[in-house]
Write an enzyme that holds these catalytic residues in place. Structure first.
Site, PDB file in Angstrom:
ATOM      1  CG  ASP A   1      47.293  47.435  39.267  1.00 28.19           C
ATOM      2  OD1 ASP A   1      46.689  47.641  40.329  1.00 28.19           O
ATOM      3  OD2 ASP A   1      47.402  48.285  38.366  1.00 28.19           O
TER       4      ASP A   1
ATOM      5  CB  THR B   1      41.205  48.328  39.041  1.00 29.30           C
ATOM      6  OG1 THR B   1      42.181  47.501  39.646  1.00 29.30           O
ATOM      7  CG2 THR B   1      41.569  49.764  39.260  1.00 29.30           C
ATOM      8  CB  THR B   2      40.240  43.117  39.587  1.00 30.15           C
ATOM      9  OG1 THR B   2      41.614  43.485  39.525  1.00 30.15           O
ATOM     10  CG2 THR B   2      40.026  41.833  38.841  1.00 30.15           C
TER      11      THR B   2
HETATM   12  P1  ADP Z   1      40.546  44.626  43.107  1.00 30.48           P
HETATM   13  O1  ADP Z   1      41.394  45.089  41.974  1.00 30.48           O
HETATM   14  O2  ADP Z   1      39.090  44.701  42.796  1.00 30.48           O
HETATM   15  O3  ADP Z   1      40.908  45.234  44.410  1.00 30.48           O
HETATM   16  P2  ADP Z   1      41.709  42.208  44.142  1.00 30.48           P
HETATM   17  O4  ADP Z   1      42.342  41.139  43.338  1.00 30.48           O
HETATM   18  O5  ADP Z   1      42.583  43.070  44.973  1.00 30.48           O
HETATM   19  O6  ADP Z   1      40.815  43.055  43.191  1.00 30.48           O
HETATM   20  O7  ADP Z   1      40.648  41.496  45.085  1.00 30.48           O
HETATM   21  C1  ADP Z   1      39.816  42.220  45.939  1.00 30.48           C
HETATM   22  C2  ADP Z   1      38.801  41.297  46.572  1.00 30.48           C
HETATM   23  O8  ADP Z   1      39.452  40.321  47.370  1.00 30.48           O
HETATM   24  C3  ADP Z   1      37.876  42.087  47.500  1.00 30.48           C
HETATM   25  O9  ADP Z   1      36.552  41.726  47.270  1.00 30.48           O
HETATM   26  C4  ADP Z   1      38.338  41.636  48.880  1.00 30.48           C
HETATM   27  O10 ADP Z   1      37.290  41.665  49.835  1.00 30.48           O
HETATM   28  C5  ADP Z   1      38.788  40.232  48.623  1.00 30.48           C
HETATM   29  N1  ADP Z   1      39.689  39.727  49.671  1.00 30.48           N
HETATM   30  C6  ADP Z   1      40.842  40.249  50.114  1.00 30.48           C
HETATM   31  N2  ADP Z   1      41.364  39.483  51.120  1.00 30.48           N
HETATM   32  C7  ADP Z   1      40.500  38.449  51.303  1.00 30.48           C
HETATM   33  C8  ADP Z   1      40.464  37.308  52.171  1.00 30.48           C
HETATM   34  N3  ADP Z   1      41.421  37.075  53.043  1.00 30.48           N
HETATM   35  N4  ADP Z   1      39.424  36.466  52.057  1.00 30.48           N
HETATM   36  C9  ADP Z   1      38.459  36.697  51.158  1.00 30.48           C
HETATM   37  N5  ADP Z   1      38.440  37.732  50.301  1.00 30.48           N
HETATM   38  C10 ADP Z   1      39.440  38.599  50.377  1.00 30.48           C
END
Ligand code: ADP
Ligand code: MG
Length: 553
Positions: A67, A100-101
């Site tokens: 997170d 957030t990331t």
């Molecule tokens: P944040 O804190 O920004 O939400 P995450 O580590 O949750 O960071 O990653 C979010 C990113 O991962 C988003 O750009 C989302 O579109 C991407 N994402 C989630 N699931 C998939 C998937 N199955 N394939 C590709 N990208 C994905």
């Protein structure tokens, strides 16, 4: 150090000696470097293939998380500009709960591009203007490619929750958890002027070690993770009238040292009897209101157990303050601190209050509350770190589903929206003149950091993949993105990797705002003035000032 202006004659002191004023050479580049260092740490955490961070504090406590906000908050940052990066994550988390990331990674990349432009001699003000125009274009593009969804479409909402959890430790349980999350939102949502409103305070999250994440449950009411205090009390009460007590049910001790001298053994008995009478009086007072359940945030005198059991009152004690507040909202009961004035009107109501055994632990469930918009998610997990991370992930997923029911527009993920926005900015950038054009084009490049890092975190080569993605977008394939789970380029809309539009727009807004602010700083001055609570003495004040200066240079 102090601020001086060198003239032909003597240097002129413009700030009080010892006030800690200082100018920083190349301060802009220093600030950028500090902020970028923070964002660099976050890159490897982005996306479903991103890594987790183990955070260890000086006492050896460990948090394992993916997170963004938690990672940044737990890092002991000193540089004031680096701290501004933490604020980006905080704002995004407060506003939309996810992304957030991404916001920190995008901000870091924008600063990197700004650094290149500053080194080329472009003034930061021009860069900020160019960035802001590009950001507007990005927001406009995101709005135009997003599509509306039906807020009652359970399937879509589950996919949104699942995308948010895809990058977390809990991802193997995302189907089960998505189901719980969507049901929770459906239970607490209210219709106001035809629009859905969700107050996430109505969803209580409770954690209990044991079993596994698969046993995580949705409870239609409130869970109190305490057991009934005395075996002879009832374990289940229907049509419960609940007294919520905020003060200890015991005889008040004198505030000052006092001694009671007893000369006769009979007096001991008399004293005990007196105490019992007082306790009985308190119990009678509460029972007199018609209460058949007592939930207390404080302790309870042992002598009261018997009297309460005799009156058939189910009693729970030492309940967390946050749970007491939730109970008050859900049951409509008031938290009473002065027993003398308790009346029937202060009681809360629920259809059933019952103690149940879950995985070897006893807990009290308060179901069918007066306010039906109250549910609880009871997280189970094999160890504390798993349940803690599950709580953070469930919070994010609840937020994204709330975002969509409140503003029902979504986009697909996997870097596709960022690529589409970058393409639109590049087209628009050509219409700008001179240095602003350079800044806008750099902004477009910076947005591509999302698909780039998603790809790299999946162990794939972004140098091969990004040009292919750009060509697909150019050819009108606006949802082409990186399916990191299978390691191939795919249409992310077809893959049903859905995300709220509001998360994507918030990332752009917060990152651009913070970067503009960082670029507008040309000097960092350590001031002697402290806004809140001045340090107690001169030495502490000096130590604080030194710490601030050390942090900066
Ligand atoms: P944040 O804190 O920004 O939400 P995450 O580590 O949750 O960071 O990653 C979010 C990113 O991962 C988003 O750009 C989302 O579109 C991407 N994402 C989630 N699931 C998939 C998937 N199955 N394939 C590709 N990208 C994905
Ligand atoms: Mg996320």
């Amino acid at each position: 150090m102090s601020t001086t202006i060198k003239t032909n004659a003597k240097p002129v002191l413009i700030m009080k000696e010892g006030s800690g004023a200082d100018t920083v050479k190349d301060s802009q580049l220093n600030s950028i470097a500090a902020a970028r260092a923070v964002s660099e740490v976050m890159k490897s955490a982005l996306g479903p293939k991103g890594m987790d961070k183990m955070l260890v504090n000086k006492f050896g406590d460990i948090i394992i998380t993916n997170d963004g906000r938690t990672i940044l908050q737990e890092m002991e940052l000193q540089h004031p500009v680096a701290k501004m990066i933490v604020d980006i994550a905080r704002t995004v988390d407060d506003e939309v709960g996810d992304g957030t990331t991404s916001s920190v990674v995008v901000a870091g990349e924008l600063l990197g591009k700004a650094e290149e432009l500053i080194k080329k001699g472009i003034h930061p003000t021009i860069i900020v203007e160019g960035f802001q125009k590009a950001a507007e274009k990005a927001l406009e593009t995101l709005e135009s490619i997003a599509w509306s969804v039906n807020v009652e479409d359970e399937g879509v909402l589950k996919k949104i929750a699942a995308t948010s959890m895809a990058s977390k430790i809990v991802s193997s349980y995302k189907e089960h958890l998505s189901e719980i999350i969507v049901s929770a939102i459906f239970s607490v949502e209210k219709k106001v002027d035809g629009k859905c409103k969700v107050d996430l305070d109505d969803v209580m999250i409770e954690k209990k070690l044991g079993e596994s994440l698969a046993s995580t449950k949705l409870i239609n009411g409130i869970v109190v993770t305490k057991e009934v205090v005395y075996p002879a009390m009832p374990k289940s009460v229907e049509k419960a009238k609940i007294a919520l007590i905020g003060s200890a049910l015991e005889i008040k001790k004198a505030q000052f040292d006092s001694k009671l001298v007893i000369y006769d053994p009979d007096q001991v008995e008399e004293l005990i009897e007196q105490e019992e009478l007082i306790i009985k009086g308190i119990v009678d007072k509460i029972a007199g209101t018609g209460a058949n359940v007592i939930i207390s945030g404080e302790d309870l005198d042992k002598k009261a157990h018997y009297f309460l059991a005799k009156k058939g009152i189910l009693t729970v004690r030492r309940v967390k303050k946050s749970t007491m507040e939730k109970l008050s909202k859900a049951t409509g009961g008031k938290i009473i601190t002065n027993i003398d004035i308790i009346t029937e009107k202060d009681l809360g109501h629920a259809d059933l209050v019952e103690e149940r055994c879950m995985g070897g632990d006893k807990m009290v469930f308060v179901e069918g509350c007066k306010n039906p918009h109250s549910v609880a998610i009871l997280i189970r997990g094999a160890n504390q770190r798993i349940v803690d991370e599950a709580e953070r992930s469930i919070h994010d997923a609840l937020c994204v589903v709330r975002d969509v029911v409140q503003e029902p527009k979504i986009v697909a993920g996997g870097g596709a929206p960022e690529l589409e926005a970058a393409r639109a900015i590049k087209k628009f950038g050509i219409t700008l003149t001179g240095k602003e054009q350079l800044a806008a084009l750099s902004y477009a490049d910076a947005l591509e950091v999302v698909p780039r890092i998603l790809t790299e975190n999946a162990g794939l080569n972004s140098i091969d993949i990004l040009p292919q993605l750009r060509s697909l977008h150019e050819a009108g394939d606006k949802w082409a993105g990186m399916n990191v789970l299978d390691g191939k380029i795919q249409d992310m809309k077809q893959l049903e990797v859905y995300e709220p539009l509001s998360v994507k727009t918030q990332i752009i807004k917060s990152a651009t705002e913070a970067v503009s602010m960082i670029l507008s700083i040309d000097e960092i001055l350590a001031t002697g003035k402290v806004k809140e609570k001045p340090p107690a003495d001169k030495e502490t004040k000096e130590a604080a000032r030194q710490a601030a200066l050390n942090a900066m240079f």
